[in-house]
Write a protein that holds these residues in place. Structure first.
Motif, PDB file in Angstrom:
ATOM      1  N   LYS A 150       0.820  -1.205   0.000  1.00  0.00           N
ATOM      2  CA  LYS A 150       0.000   0.000   0.000  1.00  0.00           C
ATOM      3  C   LYS A 150       0.859   1.262   0.000  1.00  0.00           C
ATOM      4  O   LYS A 150       0.545   2.241  -0.698  1.00  0.00           O
ATOM      5  N   ALA A 151       1.952   1.265   0.745  1.00  0.00           N
ATOM      6  CA  ALA A 151       2.865   2.406   0.706  1.00  0.00           C
ATOM      7  C   ALA A 151       3.490   2.527  -0.682  1.00  0.00           C
ATOM      8  O   ALA A 151       3.653   3.639  -1.211  1.00  0.00           O
ATOM      9  N   GLY A 152       3.827   1.401  -1.283  1.00  0.00           N
ATOM     10  CA  GLY A 152       4.378   1.422  -2.626  1.00  0.00           C
ATOM     11  C   GLY A 152       3.403   1.964  -3.647  1.00  0.00           C
ATOM     12  O   GLY A 152       3.783   2.722  -4.554  1.00  0.00           O
ATOM     13  N   LEU A 153       2.137   1.613  -3.507  1.00  0.00           N
ATOM     14  CA  LEU A 153       1.131   2.092  -4.448  1.00  0.00           C
ATOM     15  C   LEU A 153       0.919   3.592  -4.307  1.00  0.00           C
ATOM     16  O   LEU A 153       0.657   4.284  -5.304  1.00  0.00           O
ATOM     17  N   GLU A 154       1.058   4.113  -3.094  1.00  0.00           N
ATOM     18  CA  GLU A 154       0.954   5.566  -2.925  1.00  0.00           C
ATOM     19  C   GLU A 154       2.117   6.281  -3.618  1.00  0.00           C
ATOM     20  O   GLU A 154       1.926   7.312  -4.269  1.00  0.00           O
ATOM     21  N   GLY A 155       3.322   5.729  -3.481  1.00  0.00           N
ATOM     22  CA  GLY A 155       4.462   6.314  -4.182  1.00  0.00           C
ATOM     23  C   GLY A 155       4.273   6.270  -5.680  1.00  0.00           C
ATOM     24  O   GLY A 155       4.550   7.250  -6.396  1.00  0.00           O
ATOM     25  N   ALA A 156       3.772   5.156  -6.186  1.00  0.00           N
ATOM     26  CA  ALA A 156       3.530   5.023  -7.613  1.00  0.00           C
ATOM     27  C   ALA A 156       2.430   5.975  -8.082  1.00  0.00           C
ATOM     28  O   ALA A 156       2.492   6.498  -9.203  1.00  0.00           O
ATOM     29  N   MET A 160       2.805   8.490 -11.213  1.00  0.00           N
ATOM     30  CA  MET A 160       1.868   8.460 -12.337  1.00  0.00           C
ATOM     31  C   MET A 160       1.161   9.797 -12.512  1.00  0.00           C
ATOM     32  O   MET A 160       0.898  10.220 -13.647  1.00  0.00           O
ATOM     33  N   ALA A 161       0.853  10.470 -11.406  1.00  0.00           N
ATOM     34  CA  ALA A 161       0.229  11.791 -11.517  1.00  0.00           C
ATOM     35  C   ALA A 161       1.136  12.737 -12.299  1.00  0.00           C
ATOM     36  O   ALA A 161       0.671  13.524 -13.140  1.00  0.00           O
ATOM     37  N   LYS A 162       2.438  12.658 -12.036  1.00  0.00           N
ATOM     38  CA  LYS A 162       3.394  13.511 -12.745  1.00  0.00           C
ATOM     39  C   LYS A 162       3.505  13.126 -14.212  1.00  0.00           C
ATOM     40  O   LYS A 162       3.492  13.988 -15.101  1.00  0.00           O
ATOM     41  N   VAL A 171      -4.487  11.043 -11.344  1.00  0.00           N
ATOM     42  CA  VAL A 171      -4.244   9.816 -10.579  1.00  0.00           C
ATOM     43  C   VAL A 171      -4.195  10.167  -9.100  1.00  0.00           C
ATOM     44  O   VAL A 171      -3.354  10.957  -8.664  1.00  0.00           O
ATOM     45  N   ASN A 172      -5.113   9.610  -8.350  1.00  0.00           N
ATOM     46  CA  ASN A 172      -5.173   9.843  -6.907  1.00  0.00           C
ATOM     47  C   ASN A 172      -5.315   8.511  -6.181  1.00  0.00           C
ATOM     48  O   ASN A 172      -5.508   7.460  -6.800  1.00  0.00           O
ATOM     49  N   ALA A 173      -5.210   8.573  -4.866  1.00  0.00           N
ATOM     50  CA  ALA A 173      -5.398   7.384  -4.036  1.00  0.00           C
ATOM     51  C   ALA A 173      -6.245   7.742  -2.832  1.00  0.00           C
ATOM     52  O   ALA A 173      -6.297   8.906  -2.412  1.00  0.00           O
ATOM     53  N   THR A 228      -4.841  15.928  -8.318  1.00  0.00           N
ATOM     54  CA  THR A 228      -4.099  14.771  -8.809  1.00  0.00           C
ATOM     55  C   THR A 228      -2.843  14.603  -7.952  1.00  0.00           C
ATOM     56  O   THR A 228      -2.312  15.573  -7.403  1.00  0.00           O
ATOM     57  N   GLY A 229      -2.403  13.359  -7.816  1.00  0.00           N
ATOM     58  CA  GLY A 229      -1.243  13.062  -6.978  1.00  0.00           C
ATOM     59  C   GLY A 229      -1.546  13.096  -5.493  1.00  0.00           C
ATOM     60  O   GLY A 229      -0.619  13.062  -4.670  1.00  0.00           O
ATOM     61  N   ALA A 230      -2.817  13.126  -5.131  1.00  0.00           N
ATOM     62  CA  ALA A 230      -3.208  13.229  -3.724  1.00  0.00           C
ATOM     63  C   ALA A 230      -3.512  11.854  -3.139  1.00  0.00           C
ATOM     64  O   ALA A 230      -3.919  10.932  -3.846  1.00  0.00           O
ATOM     65  N   VAL A 231      -3.305  11.737  -1.835  1.00  0.00           N
ATOM     66  CA  VAL A 231      -3.733  10.558  -1.080  1.00  0.00           C
ATOM     67  C   VAL A 231      -4.724  11.048  -0.033  1.00  0.00           C
ATOM     68  O   VAL A 231      -4.357  11.786   0.878  1.00  0.00           O
ATOM     69  N   LEU A 232      -5.975  10.658  -0.179  1.00  0.00           N
ATOM     70  CA  LEU A 232      -7.044  11.111   0.705  1.00  0.00           C
ATOM     71  C   LEU A 232      -7.292  10.076   1.796  1.00  0.00           C
ATOM     72  O   LEU A 232      -7.750   8.971   1.509  1.00  0.00           O
ATOM     73  N   PRO A 233      -6.988  10.398   3.066  1.00  0.00           N
ATOM     74  CA  PRO A 233      -7.338   9.465   4.147  1.00  0.00           C
ATOM     75  C   PRO A 233      -8.857   9.423   4.331  1.00  0.00           C
ATOM     76  O   PRO A 233      -9.514  10.461   4.362  1.00  0.00           O
TER      77      PRO A 233
END
Length: 241
Positions: A150-156, A160-162, A171-173, A228-233
Motif C-alpha cells: 500500500k505504501a508502494g502504491l501511494e508512491g507510484a 503516475m500523476a506527474k 491519478v489519486n489514491a 491529482t497526486g493526492a492521497v485522501l485518508p
C-alpha cells in the motif's frame, strides 16, 4: 456527481469496497466493467447492476493485461483488488510475498499502465483512483507485505500523476481505515485487537464500504478536476491524531 455516458473499470469488484464502488457508479449512470477472480461474485453483480464482467486472476501479469484489453478503453479506473496474508516478519513465506505484492501492487501498476496507454491512444483525459490503506502509514502487526504494497502504491500514484498529467489523466489514491469488509473482519475480529484501534479514531467508528466508495466517486468527478497526486485518508481522523 453523475457519470452518465462514462465507463469505469473496477478491479476487485466482486466484494467489499470494489463492489460498493460498482453499485454506486452504476447508480450514478456509469457503465461498469467489473473485474474479479470469482465468477459467482461477478454473475451476482451483473444480475444486480447490469455491468460487463471479466473474470481474471490479477496475480498473473499476462492475465491482468489481457483482462484490461478485454475491458477496453474506459474513462475511469478504480483499483480495489487486494488481499492480505496475516503473517509476521519472522513467518512470512515466499508464497505470501508473491500473492500480496503481486495483487496489491504489481497488478495495480499493470492495470494503471494499460488504462493510461488506452487513454493516451484515445486522445487523453480520464482519472484513476488507487485504494491504499492507513497500513501504509502506520505499522500494524502481521501486515508486513500489505503495508509495503500500500505504501508502494501511494508512491507510484504520485509518479503516475506527474507522468500522466500532461495527457490530462488524473491519478489519486484513497487510504481507508479499517473498513468493514470480509478482509477486515478476518483481520480485526478479535476485540482485544480491534478495541484499541477503535479508540484511536476521533469519530469513534470504523468505515463502511459505502463511505469509501462515495469518496472515490468524488475524486473521479469533475468536481476534483484540479486534484491529482493526492492521497485522501478516509479514516475517521486516525492519521490526524
Amino acid at each position: 456527481m453523475q457519470f452518465s455516458g462514462k465507463t469505469v473499470i473496477i478491479t476487485g469488484a466482486g466484494k467489499g469496497i470494489g463492489r460498493a464502488c460498482a453499485e454506486l457508479m452504476a447508480a450514478r449512470g456509469a457503465e461498469v466493467v467489473a473485474l474479479s477472480r470469482t465468477m459467482s461474485d461477478l454473475e451476482n453483480l451483473k444480475a444486480e447492476i447490469g455491468c460487463r464482467i471479466v473474470q481474471v486472476d490479477l496475480q498473473d501479469p499476462k492475465a491482468a493485461r489481457a483482462a484490461m484489453a478485454e475491458a477496453g478503453t474506459a474513462d475511469y479506473l478504480i483499483n480495489s483488488a487486494g488481499i492480505n496474508v496475516l503473517e509476521s516478519t519472522f513467518d512470512m513465506t515466499d508464497e505470501g510475498y508473491e500473492a500480496v505484492l503481486g495483487i496489491n501492487l504489481r497488478a495495480a501498476l499493470i492495470t494503471c499502465q494499460e488504462f493510461a496507454r488506452a487513454r493516451r491512444a484515445a486522445g487523453g483525459g480520464g482519472a484513476i483512483v488507487n485504494i491504499t490503506s492507513i497500513a501504509g502509514h502506520r505499522g500494524f502487526s502481521e501486515h508486513l507485505c500489505y503495508a509495503a504494497s500500500k505504501a508502494g502504491l501511494e508512491g507510484a500514484t504520485r509518479v503516475m500523476a506527474k507522468e500522466l498529467g500532461p495527457h490530462n489523466i488524473r491519478v489519486n489514491a484513497v487510504a481507508p481505515t479499517i473498513t468493514l469488509t470480509e478482509l477486515a473482519v478476518e483481520a480485526w475480529s478479535d476485540p482485544a485487537k480491534s478495541e484499541p484501534m477503535m479508540v484511536r479514531h476521533p469519530l469513534g467508528r470504523f468505515a463502511e464500504a459505502d463511505h469509501v466508495a462515495a469518496s472515490i466517486a468524488m475524486l473521479l468527478s469533475d468536481d476534483c478536476a484540479m486534484v491529482t497526486g493526492a492521497v485522501l485518508p478516509i479514516d475517521g481522523g486516525f492519521l490526524a491524531v
